[in-house]
Design a protein around this motif. Sequence first.
Motif, short mmCIF file in Angstrom:
data_model
loop_
_atom_site.label_atom_id
_atom_site.label_comp_id
_atom_site.label_asym_id
_atom_site.label_seq_id
_atom_site.Cartn_x
_atom_site.Cartn_y
_atom_site.Cartn_z
N MET A 91 0.84 -1.18 0.00
CA MET A 91 0.00 0.00 0.00
C MET A 91 0.89 1.25 0.00
SD MET A 91 -2.98 0.87 2.70
CE MET A 91 -2.74 2.36 3.62
N ALA A 92 0.64 2.13 -0.91
CA ALA A 92 1.44 3.35 -1.02
C ALA A 92 1.02 4.34 0.07
CB ALA A 92 1.23 3.98 -2.39
N HIS A 93 2.01 5.01 0.63
CA HIS A 93 1.72 6.03 1.62
C HIS A 93 1.41 7.33 0.92
CE1 HIS A 93 2.74 3.82 5.21
NE2 HIS A 93 3.80 3.33 4.58
N SER A 94 0.42 8.03 1.43
CA SER A 94 0.08 9.32 0.84
C SER A 94 1.08 10.38 1.29
CB SER A 94 -1.33 9.74 1.28
OG SER A 94 -1.31 10.19 2.63
N GLN A 95 1.00 11.52 0.67
CA GLN A 95 1.84 12.65 1.05
C GLN A 95 1.63 12.97 2.53
OE1 GLN A 95 0.52 16.64 -0.06
NE2 GLN A 95 2.56 17.00 -0.94
N PHE A 96 0.40 12.88 3.00
CA PHE A 96 0.10 13.21 4.39
C PHE A 96 0.70 12.19 5.36
CE2 PHE A 96 -3.49 15.02 1.93
CZ PHE A 96 -3.13 16.35 2.07
N ASP A 97 0.64 10.91 4.99
CA ASP A 97 1.27 9.88 5.82
C ASP A 97 2.77 10.09 5.89
OD1 ASP A 97 -1.16 8.49 6.30
OD2 ASP A 97 -0.97 7.46 4.37
N GLN A 98 3.36 10.42 4.77
CA GLN A 98 4.80 10.66 4.71
C GLN A 98 5.17 11.87 5.57
OE1 GLN A 98 6.31 11.02 0.72
NE2 GLN A 98 8.42 11.14 1.41
N PHE A 99 4.39 12.93 5.49
CA PHE A 99 4.61 14.11 6.32
C PHE A 99 4.57 13.75 7.80
CE2 PHE A 99 2.04 17.11 8.90
CZ PHE A 99 3.04 18.01 9.21
N GLN A 105 -1.00 20.74 -0.45
CA GLN A 105 -2.42 20.71 -0.75
C GLN A 105 -3.10 21.88 -0.04
OE1 GLN A 105 -3.88 18.45 -2.90
NE2 GLN A 105 -1.70 18.06 -3.29
N PRO A 106 -4.25 22.31 -0.54
CA PRO A 106 -4.97 23.40 0.12
C PRO A 106 -5.28 23.03 1.58
CG PRO A 106 -5.95 22.91 -2.01
CD PRO A 106 -4.94 21.83 -1.74
N GLU A 107 -5.44 24.04 2.39
CA GLU A 107 -5.64 23.82 3.82
C GLU A 107 -6.84 22.93 4.12
OE1 GLU A 107 -5.46 26.39 7.94
OE2 GLU A 107 -5.34 27.45 6.04
N HIS A 108 -7.94 23.10 3.41
CA HIS A 108 -9.13 22.28 3.69
C HIS A 108 -8.88 20.80 3.37
CE1 HIS A 108 -9.85 23.00 -0.63
NE2 HIS A 108 -10.59 21.90 -0.59
N VAL A 109 -8.07 20.52 2.37
CA VAL A 109 -7.72 19.13 2.04
C VAL A 109 -6.81 18.55 3.13
CG1 VAL A 109 -6.54 17.65 0.35
CG2 VAL A 109 -7.99 19.53 -0.43
N PHE A 110 -5.85 19.36 3.58
CA PHE A 110 -4.96 18.94 4.66
C PHE A 110 -5.75 18.57 5.91
CE2 PHE A 110 -2.64 20.17 8.51
CZ PHE A 110 -1.54 19.35 8.42
N TRP A 111 -6.67 19.44 6.32
CA TRP A 111 -7.42 19.18 7.55
C TRP A 111 -8.34 17.97 7.42
CZ3 TRP A 111 -5.12 20.47 11.51
CH2 TRP A 111 -4.43 21.66 11.61
N ALA A 112 -8.90 17.75 6.25
CA ALA A 112 -9.72 16.55 6.04
C ALA A 112 -8.86 15.30 6.19
CB ALA A 112 -10.39 16.59 4.67
N ALA A 113 -7.64 15.34 5.65
CA ALA A 113 -6.72 14.20 5.76
C ALA A 113 -6.29 13.99 7.21
CB ALA A 113 -5.51 14.43 4.87
N MET A 114 -6.04 15.07 7.94
CA MET A 114 -5.63 14.94 9.34
C MET A 114 -6.76 14.37 10.19
SD MET A 114 -2.44 15.69 9.53
CE MET A 114 -2.27 15.04 7.85
N ALA A 115 -7.99 14.74 9.87
CA ALA A 115 -9.14 14.22 10.62
C ALA A 115 -9.24 12.71 10.48
CB ALA A 115 -10.43 14.89 10.14
#
Length: 84
Positions: free
Chosen positions: A1-9, A45-55
Amino acid sequence: MAHSQFDQFLQEATYRDHEAGISLHGDSLYGLYTSWCCVSRQKPQPEHVFWAAMAQRLSPGEGLRMKKCPAAADYILTSYPAMV
């Protein structure tokens, strides 16, 4: 399974600290993310995309701390230029 940019961060720039009274949140967490993107040469990514991913990745009240890494140094120097 590939890690997303957010997982890598999260893996490269933060660590979970369940006992810390102080943790990254709000502007600090997004600021660290944008610094990480700059250092990693990735498009933020835009802030709203970032926060959705963090949630999806973080539990409410979960403590995150900054790792000692190039992104942390970039974030601190960018946020607090008087420290230079």
